[in-house]
Design an enzyme around this catalytic site. Structure first.
Site, PDB file in Angstrom:
ATOM      1  N   PHE A  42       0.847  -1.199   0.000  1.00 48.88           N
ATOM      2  CA  PHE A  42       0.000   0.000   0.000  1.00 48.88           C
ATOM      3  C   PHE A  42       0.886   1.255   0.000  1.00 48.88           C
ATOM      4  O   PHE A  42       1.928   1.280   0.657  1.00 48.88           O
ATOM      5  CB  PHE A  42      -0.902  -0.030   1.241  1.00 48.88           C
ATOM      6  CG  PHE A  42      -1.982   1.002   1.197  1.00 48.88           C
ATOM      7  CD1 PHE A  42      -3.073   0.850   0.364  1.00 48.88           C
ATOM      8  CD2 PHE A  42      -1.894   2.149   1.968  1.00 48.88           C
ATOM      9  CE1 PHE A  42      -4.069   1.817   0.299  1.00 48.88           C
ATOM     10  CE2 PHE A  42      -2.886   3.116   1.915  1.00 48.88           C
ATOM     11  CZ  PHE A  42      -3.970   2.947   1.074  1.00 48.88           C
TER      12      PHE A  42
ATOM     13  N   ASP B 167       1.511  -5.156   8.708  1.00 46.56           N
ATOM     14  CA  ASP B 167       0.380  -4.278   8.386  1.00 46.56           C
ATOM     15  C   ASP B 167      -0.849  -5.179   8.276  1.00 46.56           C
ATOM     16  O   ASP B 167      -0.945  -6.014   7.364  1.00 46.56           O
ATOM     17  CB  ASP B 167       0.652  -3.533   7.064  1.00 46.56           C
ATOM     18  CG  ASP B 167      -0.485  -2.588   6.690  1.00 46.56           C
ATOM     19  OD1 ASP B 167      -1.642  -2.874   7.053  1.00 46.56           O
ATOM     20  OD2 ASP B 167      -0.215  -1.581   6.008  1.00 46.56           O
TER      21      ASP B 167
ATOM     22  N   TYR C 158     -11.363   0.968  10.525  1.00 43.52           N
ATOM     23  CA  TYR C 158     -12.565   1.434   9.794  1.00 43.52           C
ATOM     24  C   TYR C 158     -12.981   0.477   8.683  1.00 43.52           C
ATOM     25  O   TYR C 158     -13.934   0.747   7.961  1.00 43.52           O
ATOM     26  CB  TYR C 158     -12.370   2.847   9.232  1.00 43.52           C
ATOM     27  CG  TYR C 158     -11.068   3.098   8.491  1.00 43.52           C
ATOM     28  CD1 TYR C 158     -10.845   2.561   7.237  1.00 43.52           C
ATOM     29  CD2 TYR C 158     -10.079   3.884   9.057  1.00 43.52           C
ATOM     30  CE1 TYR C 158      -9.659   2.790   6.569  1.00 43.52           C
ATOM     31  CE2 TYR C 158      -8.887   4.122   8.396  1.00 43.52           C
ATOM     32  CZ  TYR C 158      -8.681   3.575   7.155  1.00 43.52           C
ATOM     33  OH  TYR C 158      -7.498   3.793   6.501  1.00 43.52           O
ATOM     34  N   LYS C 159     -12.261  -0.635   8.522  1.00 39.85           N
ATOM     35  CA  LYS C 159     -12.636  -1.603   7.479  1.00 39.85           C
ATOM     36  C   LYS C 159     -13.528  -2.669   8.121  1.00 39.85           C
ATOM     37  O   LYS C 159     -14.717  -2.436   8.311  1.00 39.85           O
ATOM     38  CB  LYS C 159     -11.367  -2.202   6.867  1.00 39.85           C
ATOM     39  CG  LYS C 159     -10.444  -1.162   6.221  1.00 39.85           C
ATOM     40  CD  LYS C 159      -9.175  -1.818   5.737  1.00 39.85           C
ATOM     41  CE  LYS C 159      -8.127  -0.818   5.265  1.00 39.85           C
ATOM     42  NZ  LYS C 159      -8.477  -0.159   4.010  1.00 39.85           N
TER      43      LYS C 159
ATOM     44  N   ARG D  58     -12.060  -4.313  -7.295  1.00 33.46           N
ATOM     45  CA  ARG D  58     -11.938  -5.032  -6.022  1.00 33.46           C
ATOM     46  C   ARG D  58     -13.315  -5.295  -5.438  1.00 33.46           C
ATOM     47  O   ARG D  58     -14.111  -4.390  -5.262  1.00 33.46           O
ATOM     48  CB  ARG D  58     -11.150  -4.200  -5.005  1.00 33.46           C
ATOM     49  CG  ARG D  58      -9.661  -4.389  -5.078  1.00 33.46           C
ATOM     50  CD  ARG D  58      -8.932  -3.820  -3.885  1.00 33.46           C
ATOM     51  NE  ARG D  58      -9.615  -2.746  -3.178  1.00 33.46           N
ATOM     52  CZ  ARG D  58      -9.126  -2.138  -2.109  1.00 33.46           C
ATOM     53  NH1 ARG D  58      -7.963  -2.507  -1.619  1.00 33.46           N
ATOM     54  NH2 ARG D  58      -9.786  -1.165  -1.521  1.00 33.46           N
TER      55      ARG D  58
END
Ligand SMILES: Cc1ncc(COP(=O)(O)O)c(C=O)c1O
Ligand SMILES: Nc1c(O)cccc1C(=O)C[C@H](N)C(=O)O
Length: 412
Positions: free
Chosen positions: A133, A210, A235-236, A384
């Protein structure tokens, strides 16, 4: 009639799904919108509105500044421990809620690199995936420039992630820290935590995981892996809301030696003595810097309740069933249109999302958003499909993939 049997299978899978009832716990589950982006921003739990309102009227409004002494100072550790227990298999006292993922990654990477470079001046390399990322890649570039460290980039196929063979070839006795994604944000590749941690350790390196795309979706066993450090989003799959603060894990054995660089008063040994010089607190408090974002860490507790009830093993089982079903539907509906799978086919190597590749996917994504079908797009040509085990149904998955097929036809 592959299409019709898929619909029947989706209906049967939803009827047999032990987690099906949890879907109703989320705002919007009753609408026809298809949500394939819970791996970027999870849906809000219905219970969260009341929790936030109660917090404002009773705690913030009622207790005012007394709230800090009564509970808020402890909240980053209490919620951190809960995430550790429910999602990370981490014993208490090792996980804390802090700043954003980006800031926590910076703090832990710097702490680990500084420790290693002082212990052995030849350990100056940071190993990181070339396809990780952006924030991870940009951070290591900045830290390397700041500390005179060297970067070792691991080249990765965009349909996979850093695996054991690639890592083995990248580490050496010069490696200080390895930064690894457990689930790749692009392909959904799921790394083997035990194996990769052991490879880094054999070279004498520290490992920072991560966990942004793992926490709350795939089992993570930080203590059993022997992991050193980890950071992840809330927040996912933990549904903490836009910008909710990240968690950091530091294995107990490192807490007395690692010192992070953002030396704020909330990480000091005695916060309210306000002494003349910074002395890091014992334990996880030293990894904090400023005032904890209390309001922003309230919401995630509702999903922790749901996860605790469901158990991460059942969550993973549903996640695999959802991604397997999505691949079956994609093989039937999208492969004939020239769409390629850009994620591992083996479920043991796949996290909670799958990426489907076709040259038209950027335009396809824009078209789908206008129709209330919400996946996201990542270069190169990747659509995705994020499948949140607690809030996504099999029927929703099929409806979304049927819409993808229509959009690919329209944009080709
Ligand atoms: C793998 C990964 N790492 C780091 C981040 C960055 O997190 P933040 O923007 O919350 O700092 C994200 C998501 O945005 C991510 O998916
Ligand atoms: N963190 C995000 C944001 O602040 C805005 C939009 C998207 C995001 C994301 O979460 C991106 C996500 N981590 C990804 O895997 O691409």
């Amino acid at each position: 009639m592959p299409h019709r049997s898929l619909r029947g299978d989706a209906t049967r899978a939803d009827a047999a799904d032990p987690l099906a009832a949890h879907r109703d716990a989320f705002v919007g589950a009753e609408t026809s919108l298809v949500y394939f982006d819970g791996n970027s921003l999870g849906r809000p739990p219905r219970a969260t509105a009341a929790r936030l309102s109660r917090f404002v009227s009773e705690e913030w409004g009622g207790r005012l500044i007394r709230g800090w002494d009564e509970s808020w100072m402890d909240l980053p550790f209490a919620i951190g421990d809960r995430i550790g227990r429910v999602a990370l298999c981490a014993a208490s006292g090792q996980t804390v809620i802090g700043d954003s993922t980006t800031v926590l990654l910076y703090k832990l990477l710097r702490a680990a690199l500084d420790f290693q470079m002082v212990a052995d001046p030849e350990r100056v390399e940071i190993v990181v995936g070339r396809d990780d990322f952006p924030t991870d890649r940009y951070l290591v570039e900045g830290i390397a420039a700041e500390r005179g460290a060297r970067l070792v980039w691991v080249d990765v196929d965009t349909t996979r992630g850093v695996d054991a063979d690639l890592l083995d070839a990248a580490v050496s006795r010069r490696t200080a820290v390895v930064l690894l994604s457990h689930v790749s944000y692009r392909s959904g590749f799921l790394a083997d935590g035990t194996e990769l941690t052991a490879i880094a350790h054999r070279a004498g390196a520290l490992v920072l995981w991560d966990l942004c795309h793992s926490a709350g979706s795939v089992p993570v066993e930080l203590d059993a892996w022997g992991a050193d450090l980890a950071v992840g989003c809330t927040y996912k799959y933990l549904n903490g809301g836009p910008g909710s603060p990240a968690f950091a894990y530091v294995a107990e054995r490192h807490q007395g030696t690692l010192v992070q660089p953002v030396q704020g008063w909330m990480g000091a040994a005695d916060v309210f003595s306000m002494g003349p010089v910074y002395r890091p607190a014992d334990g996880m408090r030293r990894f904090l810097s400023g005032t904890p974002p209390v309001l922003a860490m309230i919401a995630m507790q509702d999903t922790l309740d749901l996860l605790e009830e469901a158990g991460i093993t059942a969550v993973r089982e549903k996640s695999i069933a959802l991604t397997e079903f999505a691949l079956r539907a994609s093989d039937a509906l999208l492969t004939p249109l020239g769409v390629r799978l850009a994620s591992p086919r083996d479920p043991a190597e796949r996290g909670g999302h799958v990426t489907l590749s076709h040259p038209a996917m950027r335009a396809v994504t824009a078209r789908l958003w206008r129709q209330d079908v919400i996946p996201d797009y990542r270069d190169p040509h990747g659509l995705r499909i994020g499948l949140s085990p607690l809030s996504t149904s099999f029927a929703e998955t099929l409806t979304g993939l049927e819409a993808v097929a229509a959009a690919v036809r329209a944009e080709s």
